[in-house]
Design an enzyme around this catalytic site. Structure first.
Site, PDB file in Angstrom:
ATOM      1  NE  ARG A 173       8.165   4.631   2.073  1.00 30.07           N
ATOM      2  CZ  ARG A 173       7.244   4.316   1.407  1.00 30.07           C
ATOM      3  NH1 ARG A 173       6.602   3.326   1.765  1.00 30.07           N
ATOM      4  NH2 ARG A 173       7.274   4.716   0.307  1.00 30.07           N
ATOM      5  CG  HIS A 211       8.783  -0.532   0.993  1.00 32.46           C
ATOM      6  ND1 HIS A 211       8.243  -0.484   2.252  1.00 32.46           N
ATOM      7  CD2 HIS A 211       9.363  -1.620   0.738  1.00 32.46           C
ATOM      8  CE1 HIS A 211       8.409  -1.658   2.790  1.00 32.46           C
ATOM      9  NE2 HIS A 211       9.023  -2.415   1.918  1.00 32.46           N
ATOM     10  CE1 TYR A 262       4.198   4.448  -2.444  1.00 33.80           C
ATOM     11  CE2 TYR A 262       4.993   3.104  -4.059  1.00 33.80           C
ATOM     12  CZ  TYR A 262       5.120   3.875  -2.838  1.00 33.80           C
ATOM     13  OH  TYR A 262       6.541   3.519  -2.210  1.00 33.80           O
TER      14      TYR A 262
HETATM   15  C1  LIG Z   1       3.938 -11.467   6.757  1.00 31.71           C
HETATM   16  C2  LIG Z   1       4.633 -10.696   5.779  1.00 31.71           C
HETATM   17  N1  LIG Z   1       3.703 -10.031   4.824  1.00 31.71           N
HETATM   18  C3  LIG Z   1       3.919  -9.532   3.766  1.00 31.71           C
HETATM   19  C4  LIG Z   1       5.368  -9.099   3.572  1.00 31.71           C
HETATM   20  C5  LIG Z   1       5.913  -8.047   2.629  1.00 31.71           C
HETATM   21  N2  LIG Z   1       6.041  -6.916   3.142  1.00 31.71           N
HETATM   22  C6  LIG Z   1       7.273  -6.298   3.378  1.00 31.71           C
HETATM   23  S1  LIG Z   1       7.109  -4.672   3.658  1.00 31.71           S
HETATM   24  C7  LIG Z   1       5.637  -4.735   3.483  1.00 31.71           C
HETATM   25  C8  LIG Z   1       4.928  -3.379   4.047  1.00 31.71           C
HETATM   26  C9  LIG Z   1       5.030  -3.023   5.566  1.00 31.71           C
HETATM   27  O1  LIG Z   1       4.372  -1.855   5.716  1.00 31.71           O
HETATM   28  P1  LIG Z   1       4.554  -1.228   7.311  1.00 31.71           P
HETATM   29  O2  LIG Z   1       4.245  -2.060   8.144  1.00 31.71           O
HETATM   30  O3  LIG Z   1       3.657   0.066   6.983  1.00 31.71           O
HETATM   31  O4  LIG Z   1       6.055  -0.865   7.495  1.00 31.71           O
HETATM   32  P2  LIG Z   1       6.965   0.238   6.548  1.00 31.71           P
HETATM   33  O5  LIG Z   1       7.635  -0.689   5.689  1.00 31.71           O
HETATM   34  O6  LIG Z   1       6.282   1.333   5.928  1.00 31.71           O
HETATM   35  O7  LIG Z   1       7.857   0.465   7.565  1.00 31.71           O
HETATM   36  C10 LIG Z   1       5.156  -5.746   3.300  1.00 31.71           C
HETATM   37  C11 LIG Z   1       3.775  -5.802   2.790  1.00 31.71           C
HETATM   38  C12 LIG Z   1       6.334  -9.266   4.974  1.00 31.71           C
HETATM   39  N3  LIG Z   1       7.380  -9.036   4.973  1.00 31.71           N
HETATM   40  N4  LIG Z   1       5.638 -10.023   5.855  1.00 31.71           N
END
Ligand SMILES: Cc1ncc(C[n+]2csc(CCOP(=O)(O)OP(=O)(O)O)c2C)c(N)n1
Length: 378
Positions: free
Chosen positions: A271, A275, A284
């Site tokens: 990425r 985010h 980070y």
């Molecule tokens: C069940 C749940 N827990 C926490 C969150 C908060 N949250 C939103 S995005 C994220 C990170 C997710 O990372 P990843 O799965 O690697 O996907 P990326 O955003 O990098 O595409 C988190 C912890 C959420 N949306 N849903």
């Protein structure tokens, strides 16, 4: 009898013969992410496919830039960029037939657009305007899922049900590296493998779950290795290599359609932007890490192959750019119009039978809106 004599006279019954329920060797992922572009195998890639992928990733990059610009203009509440991940996004859509289903996460609006959903409708949820914004049945695209990994059991349920009905349908579900730590990931993969459901799980390992790097997410050798524990094949692929992605996802879709069951595909990508527009990635990670991945760019990889084979002249390059500009201009123009919204829709199509609390809140909102309208008329 001495103890020694007693022990040698004792012959315990051995357990019934044991053997692994499936041979784990064919399920193991590739030793390194599978690549085509930049290797000798690229010479075999079909010119039509290369051109098609190039046009799509160029569109995708422009769409990403436009969506991020719209957040700065206050026209879009939030945008999780997929810059650097365009190959994964567009190929997830291109590897499917019209009759198949796509299950995206919040980061996958580009895959949703590549599948044919109107770009403005694809951004409705991120605009904060309405529920899903598009009819999931029209293009067979499930709603963008924000609760991590919850789209995965949905995909398995749909695929399993389709198979029971005799429908020739494959579901492709997208999830991030962080999402693989969720219980829903485990439940979905386990059910899919036990039922041999026609599902492809595409994990985009983009290095981070917001600020959490992969090393803090898992101790597994790779995310693709997780497949073996469920009894399904795992594939490891360079997620920035659109041709490799196309081969691997098309094979997994074909395998699922032929009754071979699910596959877990880990696309190793990065990425390169924050985010979302609400995140500061400088807190980070090091700029040098981002720069190393920017140098392995999905558009550059295709451009180099097309140019080396004389398949990309100035006209073809301009045509791809003009097409991408037209997409961005249309998106900009339509997103700059104020949408006509009815705030009461917040309560529509959520529950068939609203809860008492929701009924109370609905009445309260109605009263506030009526009072406001009355005030405006005075
Ligand atoms: C069940 C749940 N827990 C926490 C969150 C908060 N949250 C939103 S995005 C994220 C990170 C997710 O990372 P990843 O799965 O690697 O996907 P990326 O955003 O990098 O595409 C988190 C912890 C959420 N949306 N849903």
């Amino acid at each position: 009898m001495t103890v020694m004599e007693q022990r040698s006279a004792y012959r315990p019954t051995p357990p019934p013969a044991w053997q692994p329920r499936t041979d784990p060797a064919p399920l193991l992922p590739d030793a390194a992410p599978y690549r085509v572009l930049g290797t000798e195998a690229a010479a075999q890639a079909d010119p039509g496919l290369l051109r098609r992928l190039y046009a799509q990733v160029v569109r995708g990059r422009r769409y990403n830039a436009q969506a991020t610009a719209l957040t700065k203009q206050g026209r879009l509440a939030v945008y999780p960029s997929s810059v650097g991940q365009e190959a994964c996004e567009v190929v997830a859509a291109l590897a499917l037939e019209d009759r198949d289903w796509l299950f995206p996460s919040y980061r996958d609006t580009l895959a949703v657009v590549a599948r044919g959903v109107d770009p403005v409708q694809a951004l409705t949820l991120l605009r904060g305007d309405w529920h899903t914004g598009y009819d999931p049945r029209e293009h067979r695209v499930a709603p963008l899922c924000t609760p991590l990994a919850t789209q995965l059991p949905h995909a398995v349920g749909l695929a399993h049900a389709a198979r029971l009905k005799g429908d020739d349908v494959v579901a492709l579900a997208m999830v991030g590296d962080g999402g693989t730590s969720e219980g829903d990931f485990h439940e979905a993969l386990n059910f899919a493998a036990v039922w041999q459901a026609p599902v492809v799980f595409l994990v985009q390992n983009n290095g981070f779950a917001i600020s959490v790097p992969l090393a803090k997410q898992t101790a597994a050798p790779s995310l693709a290795h997780k497949a073996v524990g469920y009894g399904m094949p795992g594939r490891l692929v360079d997620g920035n290599d659109a041709v490799a992605m196309y081969e691997v996802l098309s094979d997994a879709v074909k395998h699922a359609r032929a009754g071979g069951g699910p596959t877990l595909v880990e696309a190793v990508t990065y990425r390169v932007e924050a985010h979302t527009n609400a995140d500061d990635d400088k807190r980070y990670r090091a700029d040098s890490e981002v720069a190393a991945w920017r140098a392995h760019d999905p558009i550059d990889l295709l451009e180099q192959e097309l140019t080396a084979r004389g398949l990309l002249d100035e006209d073809a390059r301009n045509a791809a750019r003009d097409d991408a500009e037209a997409l961005a201009a249309d998106l900009r123009a339509r997103m700059n119009q104020d949408p006509a919204l009815d705030p009461m829709d917040l309560f529509a199509q959520v529950y068939a039978e609203p809860t008492p609390q929701l009924r109370e809140q609905r009445a309260q909102l109605r009263a506030e809106l009526d009072a406001e309208a009355e005030g405006a008329h005075r």
